[in-house]
Write an enzyme that holds these catalytic residues in place. Structure first.
Site, PDB file in Angstrom:
ATOM      1  N   HIS A   1     101.167  -9.375  49.346  1.00 16.97           N
ATOM      2  CA  HIS A   1     100.187  -9.984  48.454  1.00 16.97           C
ATOM      3  C   HIS A   1     100.786 -10.182  47.052  1.00 16.97           C
ATOM      4  CE1 HIS A   1      95.903 -10.392  46.934  1.00 16.97           C
ATOM      5  NE2 HIS A   1      96.533 -10.077  45.820  1.00 16.97           N
ATOM      6  N   GLU A   2     101.343  -9.115  46.492  1.00 17.40           N
ATOM      7  CA  GLU A   2     101.893  -9.217  45.137  1.00 17.40           C
ATOM      8  C   GLU A   2     103.114 -10.142  45.112  1.00 17.40           C
ATOM      9  OE1 GLU A   2     100.119  -8.239  42.750  1.00 17.40           O
ATOM     10  OE2 GLU A   2      98.759  -7.037  43.983  1.00 17.40           O
TER      11      GLU A   2
ATOM     12  N   GLY B   1      99.084  13.366  33.680  1.00 20.99           N
ATOM     13  CA  GLY B   1      99.863  14.065  32.664  1.00 20.99           C
ATOM     14  C   GLY B   1      99.477  13.731  31.233  1.00 20.99           C
TER      15      GLY B   1
ATOM     16  N   GLY C   1      94.578   6.875  31.127  1.00 17.69           N
ATOM     17  CA  GLY C   1      95.202   6.931  32.441  1.00 17.69           C
ATOM     18  C   GLY C   1      94.334   7.680  33.429  1.00 17.69           C
TER      19      GLY C   1
HETATM   20  P1  ADP Z   1      95.639  14.734  32.939  1.00 20.53           P
HETATM   21  O1  ADP Z   1      95.394  15.352  31.628  1.00 20.53           O
HETATM   22  O2  ADP Z   1      96.151  13.318  32.840  1.00 20.53           O
HETATM   23  O3  ADP Z   1      94.488  14.825  33.878  1.00 20.53           O
HETATM   24  P2  ADP Z   1      97.491  16.865  33.178  1.00 20.53           P
HETATM   25  O4  ADP Z   1      98.319  16.655  31.982  1.00 20.53           O
HETATM   26  O5  ADP Z   1      96.445  17.900  33.056  1.00 20.53           O
HETATM   27  O6  ADP Z   1      96.819  15.511  33.641  1.00 20.53           O
HETATM   28  O7  ADP Z   1      98.430  17.149  34.411  1.00 20.53           O
HETATM   29  C1  ADP Z   1      98.105  18.089  35.379  1.00 20.53           C
HETATM   30  C2  ADP Z   1      99.341  18.705  35.965  1.00 20.53           C
HETATM   31  O8  ADP Z   1     100.051  17.768  36.726  1.00 20.53           O
HETATM   32  C3  ADP Z   1     100.309  19.166  34.916  1.00 20.53           C
HETATM   33  O9  ADP Z   1     100.044  20.470  34.533  1.00 20.53           O
HETATM   34  C4  ADP Z   1     101.650  19.065  35.630  1.00 20.53           C
HETATM   35  O10 ADP Z   1     101.916  20.215  36.367  1.00 20.53           O
HETATM   36  C5  ADP Z   1     101.439  17.938  36.596  1.00 20.53           C
HETATM   37  N1  ADP Z   1     102.008  16.673  36.112  1.00 20.53           N
HETATM   38  C6  ADP Z   1     101.325  15.524  35.883  1.00 20.53           C
HETATM   39  N2  ADP Z   1     102.153  14.545  35.474  1.00 20.53           N
HETATM   40  C7  ADP Z   1     103.380  15.068  35.414  1.00 20.53           C
HETATM   41  C8  ADP Z   1     104.663  14.556  35.044  1.00 20.53           C
HETATM   42  N3  ADP Z   1     104.835  13.285  34.657  1.00 20.53           N
HETATM   43  N4  ADP Z   1     105.725  15.392  35.106  1.00 20.53           N
HETATM   44  C9  ADP Z   1     105.564  16.668  35.496  1.00 20.53           C
HETATM   45  N5  ADP Z   1     104.398  17.210  35.849  1.00 20.53           N
HETATM   46  C10 ADP Z   1     103.296  16.437  35.823  1.00 20.53           C
HETATM   47 ZN    ZN Z   2      96.055 -10.269  43.833  1.00 20.01          ZN
END
Ligand code: ADP
Ligand code: ZN
Ligand code: MG
Length: 622
Positions: free
Chosen positions: A433-434, A216, A211
Site C-alpha cells: 500500500h505505502e 519513552g 507520542g
Molecule cells: P512513556 O512516558 O512514553 O509512556 P516511558 O518513558 O515511561 O514511556 O517508557 C517506559 C519504559 O519503556 C522505560 O522505562 C524503558 O524501560 C522503556 N523504553 C521505552 N522507550 C525506550 C527507548 N527508546 N530505549 C530504551 N528503553 C525504552
Molecule cells: Zn494510504
C-alpha cells in the site's frame, strides 16, 4: 531504573529519621517528668506569719530567708524535717517591726535573683510545653508521611530527581534520534543560557512531547535533565486533579515556586491532557477544577521572567485534545514527536534491555526485532523482563531462545496488545500500500518528492508515506491537485493490483475520504471542475433552533453535474495510478521488499530504489 521506586526508598529513609526523632523526644519527655517529680517530692507546710515569728523568737528556727523579689519566706527549722516550711509577709514589711527577735534566728536576705535563675524558671515552665508541642508536631508529620494528605493538600507532589545514581542520559534511550536532536537544543538552553541571552534570543518556556504510550517520553524528559545536569521536577497531570476545587491550582503554584528556587531546572508534567483538555468542551467531569488548574499553569508560564531558565516539558499521547491556549507562542510552542520504534530502533532497545541480563550467545536479537513491529519501547522492555523471569522459573543459567519466545508470546497475546501486533499479512499489505503511494507520487512530475515511508503504525493508520514540497507553497494548481489525488489513491490501487479487486482492505479508508474531500473542494469551491470551470457554489449547512438549514444556491440538475464532476476526478486519478503501478510493477516489488526489511525508508533511499521507473504514455499530464 524506575523513578517511583527510588522515590519510595527515599521516603522510607525520611520516615526512619522521623521515627528516630520521635523516640528521642519521648525519652527526653520521660526524663523531664522524672526530674521534676523528684524535685517536688517533699511536702510544703505554709505557716501563719504570727506563728513563724513566735516560733522564731522561741528559738525553733535556724534561719529565715527573705527574698527581694517575692514576699515568700523560706524557713529552716533547727530540727531537720522532711517538710519545707514557708510563710508570706506583706511586701516591704520589716520582720523586725512585726516583733521578730533577730538574735534568736539568722535572717538571710536574698537579693534580686540573678537573671539566670529567672531564665531557669521560665525554661522550667516552657520546656514541657515545647516538648509536648514537639511530640504533636512530629506525630502529625508522620501521619502525613503515611499518605494522609489532610494537611498538605495544596503542596505539589512533584518528585525531584537529581541523584547521580538514577540519572538517565540520552545514550540510555535507544533510537528516537530525531526526538533526541530536538531535545539536545533544550539541553543547550539550560547549559548555556548566556550564549542565547547575549544575542537577544528568548529561550522557549515549554516543550510538548507527543507520542503513543510507552515510547519513552518520560525517559527522554529525564534524559534531557540528565544531559543538562539540572534538577528535574516531575508530576503527573492526573495528580493535579483532586476532588476539591482549587487544590490543583495551588499545587501548580507550589510546584513552580519550588522550581524557580532551583533554576535552572526542568519541570515535567506527564499526561498533561488530564488537565489541558480543550476548555468548555463538556468532556469529563471536574470542569472547574481542571480549568483553574490549567489557568494556573498558563499564568505561571507567562510569569517566568527571561533569564529564569525553567523549562517545562510536558508529555501527552493526545495532542489533538489539548487546549489551544496551551499551544500558543510563549507556552508549549515547541513540539517533539516520539514515534513507535522501527526495526533498527527496536533491535537497539532490545539490546539495551538485554545488556544487564545473561542472554544466550546464539540468540538473534534482530529476528526478534523483526517480529515485533508495532511494539513500543515499554513493550520490548517488558519482553526482556518476562524472558528473565521465565528463564529463572525454568532454572536456566542463561536466557535461552525458548524463554524469549515464550515471553514474546505472553506480551504479544496479552489482552490489550492483541491489536498491536502486526500480522505478517498486515505487514505485507501495508508495505504494498505505502509503496503504491510512493511510486505514483515519485513518477508523477507535479507531485512533491517522497520524504519518508514507514510501515510502522502511526495515529491509527497502518503506515505513512510523507510527501514534502521542496519549498513552501501558498497556491496549488489543478495539475498539482490532480497528482495529489492520484498518489492518494495509489495505496488502494496497489492493493487491488496485487491482491485482487475484492481483496482490498480497510487500510485505505482515510485515503479515500481525503480524496473525496479534495475532489469536492476542487469542484465546489475552487472552480476546477471540467464542465463547471470557474464557477463556485454555495453549499452551507447550519443548525439553528433545532432546524437543519441547508443553504444552497444551485439547482438539483447542477447538483447532479457536481457529483459527476467529482466522480470523474476520482476515476481519472484511480486510472492514472493504476497505469503507473502496472507499468512499474518491478519497482513496486522492490520498494515493498525494502520496506518489509527496514520498515522505514528516507527520501534518498526511495529515490535510489525508484530510479528508472517511468511515466507510461497513457498517463496524461495536463
Ligand atoms: P512513556 O512516558 O512514553 O509512556 P516511558 O518513558 O515511561 O514511556 O517508557 C517506559 C519504559 O519503556 C522505560 O522505562 C524503558 O524501560 C522503556 N523504553 C521505552 N522507550 C525506550 C527507548 N527508546 N530505549 C530504551 N528503553 C525504552
Ligand atoms: Zn494510504
Ligand atoms: Mg510516561
Amino acid at each position: 531504573m524506575n523513578g517511583q521506586t527510588i522515590n519510595n526508598k527515599r521516603n522510607n529513609n525520611r520516615n526512619n529519621f522521623k521515627n528516630l526523632g520521635f523516640l528521642i523526644i519521648i525519652i527526653l519527655l520521660g526524663l523531664a517528668i522524672l526530674a521534676s517529680s523528684s524535685n517536688t517530692s517533699s511536702k510544703v507546710d505554709v505557716l501563719p506569719l504570727s506563728q513563724v515569728i513566735s516560733n522564731a523568737n522561741a528559738g525553733d528556727y535556724k534561719s529565715i530567708t527573705v527574698s527581694a523579689n517575692s514576699n515568700k519566706l523560706l524557713i529552716i527549722p533547727k530540727k531537720p524535717s522532711s517538710v519545707t516550711l514557708e510563710s508570706y509577709t506583706a511586701t516591704n514589711a520589716s520582720l523586725k517591726s512585726l516583733g521578730l527577735n533577730y538574735n534568736k534566728v539568722d535572717v538571710i536576705y536574698k537579693p534580686q535573683s540573678s537573671s539566670s535563675s529567672i531564665w531557669l524558671s521560665i525554661g522550667e515552665a516552657i520546656l514541657p510545653v515545647l516538648l509536648i508541642g514537639g511530640v504533636i508536631f512530629f506525630m502529625l508529620k508522620s501521619v502525613q508521611g503515611q499518605g494522609n494528605q489532610a494537611l498538605n493538600f495544596g503542596k505539589s507532589r512533584a518528585r525531584l530527581y537529581g541523584n547521580e545514581k538514577d540519572k538517565v542520559l540520552f545514550k540510555d534511550v535507544a533510537g528516537a534520534d530525531e526526538s533526541k536532536q530536538d531535545l539536545e537544543e533544550v539541553v543547550q538552553f539550560l547549559k548555556y543560557p548566556k550564549k542565547y541571552a547575549s544575542l537577544g534570543a528568548k529561550i522557549p518556556k515549554g516543550v510538548l512531547l507527543i507520542g503513543p504510550p510507552g515510547t519513552g517520553k518520560t525517559m527522554l524528559a529525564r534524559a534531557t535533565a540528565g544531559e543538562a545536569n539540572v534538577p528535574f521536577f516531575s508530576i503527573s497531570g492526573s495528580e493535579f486533579v483532586e476532588m476539591f476545587v482549587g487544590v490543583g491550582a495551588s499545587r501548580v503554584r507550589d510546584l513552580f515556586s519550588k522550581a524557580k528556587k532551583n533554576a535552572p531546572c526542568i519541570i515535567f508534567i506527564d499526561e498533561i491532557d488530564a488537565v489541558g483538555r480543550k476548555r468548555g468542551s463538556g468532556m469529563g467531569g471536574g470542569h472547574d477544577e481542571r480549568e483553574q488548574t490549567l489557568n494556573q499553569i498558563l499564568v505561571e508560564m507567562d510569569g517566568f521572567e527571561q533569564g529564569q531558565n525553567v523549562i517545562v516539558l510536558a508529555a501527552t499521547n493526545r495532542a489533538d485534545v489539548l487546549d489551544s491556549a496551551l499551544l500558543r507562542p510563549g507556552r508549549f510552542d515547541r513540539r517533539v514527536n516520539i514515534n513507535l520504534p522501527d526495526r533498527k530502533d527496536r533491535a537497539a532497545i532490545l539490546n539495551i534491555h538485554f545488556k544487564s541480563k545473561p542472554l544466550a550467545k546464539d540468540f538473534d536479537v534482530d529476528a526478534l526485532a523483526a517480529k515485533t513491529a508495532g511494539f513500543s519501547g515499554a513493550d520490548l522492555a517488558n519482553i526482556t523482563n518476562e524472558a528473565a523471569i521465565i528463564a529463572a522459573r525454568n532454572s536456566h543459567s542463561q536466557i535461552l531462545s525458548s524463554d524469549v519466545t515464550e515471553a514474546f508470546e505472553r506480551v504479544a497475546i496479552g489482552p490489550e496488545r492483541k491489536n498491536k501486533v502486526m500480522s505478517d499479512l498486515d505487514k505485507k499489505v501495508t508495505a504494498y500500500h505505502e509503496a503504491g503511494h510512493a511510486l505514483v507520487g515519485h513518477v508523477l512530475p507535479d507531485s512533491d518528492p517522497v520524504h519518508k515511508i514507514t510501515i510502522i503504525p502511526r495515529g491509527g493508520t497502518g503506515g505513512v508515506t510523507w510527501f514534502i514540497p521542496p519549498e513552501d507553497r501558498i497556491f496549488s494548481s489543478i495539475v498539482q491537485l490532480k497528482d495529489i489525488l492520484a498518489r492518494g489513491l495509489g495505496g488502494r490501487i496497489a492493493e487491488e493490483i496485487i491482491f485482487g479487486k475484492n481483496k482490498v482492505t480497510t487500510g485505505a479508508s482515510s485515503d479515500l475520504q481525503g480524496a473525496a474531500e479534495l475532489a469536492r473542494d476542487m469542484v465546489v469551491n475552487q472552480g476546477m471542475g471540467d464542465k463547471l470551470r470557474n464557477q463556485v457554489f454555495k453549499n452551507d449547512e447550519s443548525v439553528t433552533m433545532d432546524k437543519l438549514i441547508h443553504d444552497r444556491d444551485y439547482s438539483d440538475s447542477t447538483a447532479k453535474i457536481i457529483d459527476e464532476e467529482i466522480e470523474n476526478l476520482i476515476n481519472e486519478a484511480a486510472n492514472r495510478a493504476r497505469s503507473i503501478i502496472k507499468t512499474n510493477l518491478s519497482y513496486l516489488e522492490k520498494l515493498k521488499d525494502v520496506l518489509l526489511e527496514k520498515e522505514t525508508i528516507d527520501s534518498e533511499e526511495v529515490a535510489k530504489i525508484l530510479s528508472g521507473s517511468k511515466l507510461p504514455k497513457t498517463v496524461t499530464l495536463y
